[in-house]
Design an enzyme around this catalytic site. Sequence first.
Site, PDB file in Angstrom:
ATOM      1  N   GLU A  16      -5.888  -4.671  10.400  1.00 50.28           N
ATOM      2  CA  GLU A  16      -4.878  -3.645  10.656  1.00 50.28           C
ATOM      3  C   GLU A  16      -5.246  -2.863  11.923  1.00 50.28           C
ATOM      4  O   GLU A  16      -6.023  -1.896  11.840  1.00 50.28           O
ATOM      5  CB  GLU A  16      -4.791  -2.672   9.479  1.00 50.28           C
ATOM      6  CG  GLU A  16      -4.414  -3.319   8.166  1.00 50.28           C
ATOM      7  CD  GLU A  16      -3.775  -2.320   7.202  1.00 50.28           C
ATOM      8  OE1 GLU A  16      -2.662  -2.583   6.759  1.00 50.28           O
ATOM      9  OE2 GLU A  16      -4.390  -1.277   6.914  1.00 50.28           O
ATOM     10  N   HIS A  64      -9.767   1.345   4.303  1.00 50.33           N
ATOM     11  CA  HIS A  64      -8.515   1.570   5.038  1.00 50.33           C
ATOM     12  C   HIS A  64      -8.770   2.566   6.175  1.00 50.33           C
ATOM     13  O   HIS A  64      -9.535   3.514   6.015  1.00 50.33           O
ATOM     14  CB  HIS A  64      -7.423   2.087   4.094  1.00 50.33           C
ATOM     15  CG  HIS A  64      -6.075   2.067   4.754  1.00 50.33           C
ATOM     16  ND1 HIS A  64      -5.657   3.079   5.576  1.00 50.33           N
ATOM     17  CD2 HIS A  64      -5.081   1.142   4.738  1.00 50.33           C
ATOM     18  CE1 HIS A  64      -4.441   2.768   6.041  1.00 50.33           C
ATOM     19  NE2 HIS A  64      -4.078   1.601   5.545  1.00 50.33           N
ATOM     20  N   ASN A  67       0.875  -1.165   0.000  1.00 52.23           N
ATOM     21  CA  ASN A  67       0.000   0.000   0.000  1.00 52.23           C
ATOM     22  C   ASN A  67       0.918   1.221   0.000  1.00 52.23           C
ATOM     23  O   ASN A  67       1.453   1.595   1.039  1.00 52.23           O
ATOM     24  CB  ASN A  67      -0.891  -0.035   1.255  1.00 52.23           C
ATOM     25  CG  ASN A  67      -1.742   1.205   1.389  1.00 52.23           C
ATOM     26  OD1 ASN A  67      -1.818   2.025   0.456  1.00 52.23           O
ATOM     27  ND2 ASN A  67      -2.386   1.370   2.537  1.00 52.23           N
ATOM     28  N   TRP A  68       1.098   1.789  -1.174  1.00 49.49           N
ATOM     29  CA  TRP A  68       2.038   2.916  -1.289  1.00 49.49           C
ATOM     30  C   TRP A  68       1.464   4.222  -0.724  1.00 49.49           C
ATOM     31  O   TRP A  68       2.173   5.227  -0.644  1.00 49.49           O
ATOM     32  CB  TRP A  68       2.444   3.117  -2.760  1.00 49.49           C
ATOM     33  CG  TRP A  68       3.507   2.162  -3.215  1.00 49.49           C
ATOM     34  CD1 TRP A  68       4.180   1.263  -2.449  1.00 49.49           C
ATOM     35  CD2 TRP A  68       4.041   2.037  -4.549  1.00 49.49           C
ATOM     36  NE1 TRP A  68       5.100   0.588  -3.212  1.00 49.49           N
ATOM     37  CE2 TRP A  68       5.033   1.034  -4.497  1.00 49.49           C
ATOM     38  CE3 TRP A  68       3.774   2.668  -5.770  1.00 49.49           C
ATOM     39  CZ2 TRP A  68       5.758   0.658  -5.634  1.00 49.49           C
ATOM     40  CZ3 TRP A  68       4.491   2.284  -6.904  1.00 49.49           C
ATOM     41  CH2 TRP A  68       5.469   1.290  -6.830  1.00 49.49           C
ATOM     42  N   LYS A  69       0.184   4.213  -0.412  1.00 49.16           N
ATOM     43  CA  LYS A  69      -0.477   5.430   0.098  1.00 49.16           C
ATOM     44  C   LYS A  69      -0.195   6.605  -0.856  1.00 49.16           C
ATOM     45  O   LYS A  69      -0.073   6.376  -2.056  1.00 49.16           O
ATOM     46  CB  LYS A  69      -0.036   5.700   1.539  1.00 49.16           C
ATOM     47  CG  LYS A  69      -0.213   4.458   2.414  1.00 49.16           C
ATOM     48  CD  LYS A  69      -0.085   4.700   3.881  1.00 49.16           C
ATOM     49  CE  LYS A  69      -0.328   3.379   4.605  1.00 49.16           C
ATOM     50  NZ  LYS A  69      -0.288   3.485   6.047  1.00 49.16           N
TER      51      LYS A  69
END
Length: 258
Positions: free
Chosen positions: A164, A92, A9-11
């Site tokens: 998460e 998320h 997840n590179w955000k």
Amino acid sequence: MKKPIAAANWKMNKSIEEGAEFIKELNPKIKKIKNIETVICPSFPLLTELKKIPSPVILGAQNAFYEDSGTFTGEVSPLMLKGLCEYVILGHSERRSFFHETNELINKKIKKALEHGFKPILCIGENREENSEGKTREVITKQLSECLKEVKEKQLMQLDIAYEPLWAISKGPQDTSTKSAVPEEIESIHSLIREWLSNEFGEKTSKEIRIQYGGSVKPENASELAKQENINGFLIGGASLKVDSFYSIIETLSKTKK
Ligand code: PGA
């Protein structure tokens, strides 16, 4: 059960050029790894370019809206993502906290993404307060039942869940103070998730659903985490931004899950 997954997840990081460079550098390394599915979720503008690079990497988006088109300024519909990526991260915690996404809204997005054949990675997890008050199980169960409302058993097979815990998610690659949750505690939450899935959708289906762990996964803790039976992969933020650390996690996952 599907192959274990290592999802980056590179955000909101990396330009198109940096993303392309990363994949080209990662390609020769992951060529020999056949038992792990490697997924990269960059920001939307990178998808078109990264898609052009021949690679075993599967692409994912970090979000998608719940309508096909319309007056929704700034949103991206799953229709626009067709052919560009297979996965889509939904729910998320950063979307929940910064953009006030609720379980109800996430449920709409999940159903729309599934309708268009995407593989959603549904993120769930409790915050620090809920954790210290002993409410983790309650929060997780509520998120699961509200986010997966009206999802059919057959469609569920397309979906991954990512547990998460919010308090374990790093503030980025420079953050050294945030710590991952304890592997045994994560395992107990993952088995709770599996049990919930089994009660709702039947045992057979529940065994097919991958449950990823995310929150400060790093080369140093990947092995201990991967040893847990119900951790079927990782959703990796900070450590996925560098080829070396991302690859090291993929390699560890590959060796441990053999
Ligand atoms: P982190 O992020 O690995 O940097 O903790 C994980 C995530 O937010 O998906």
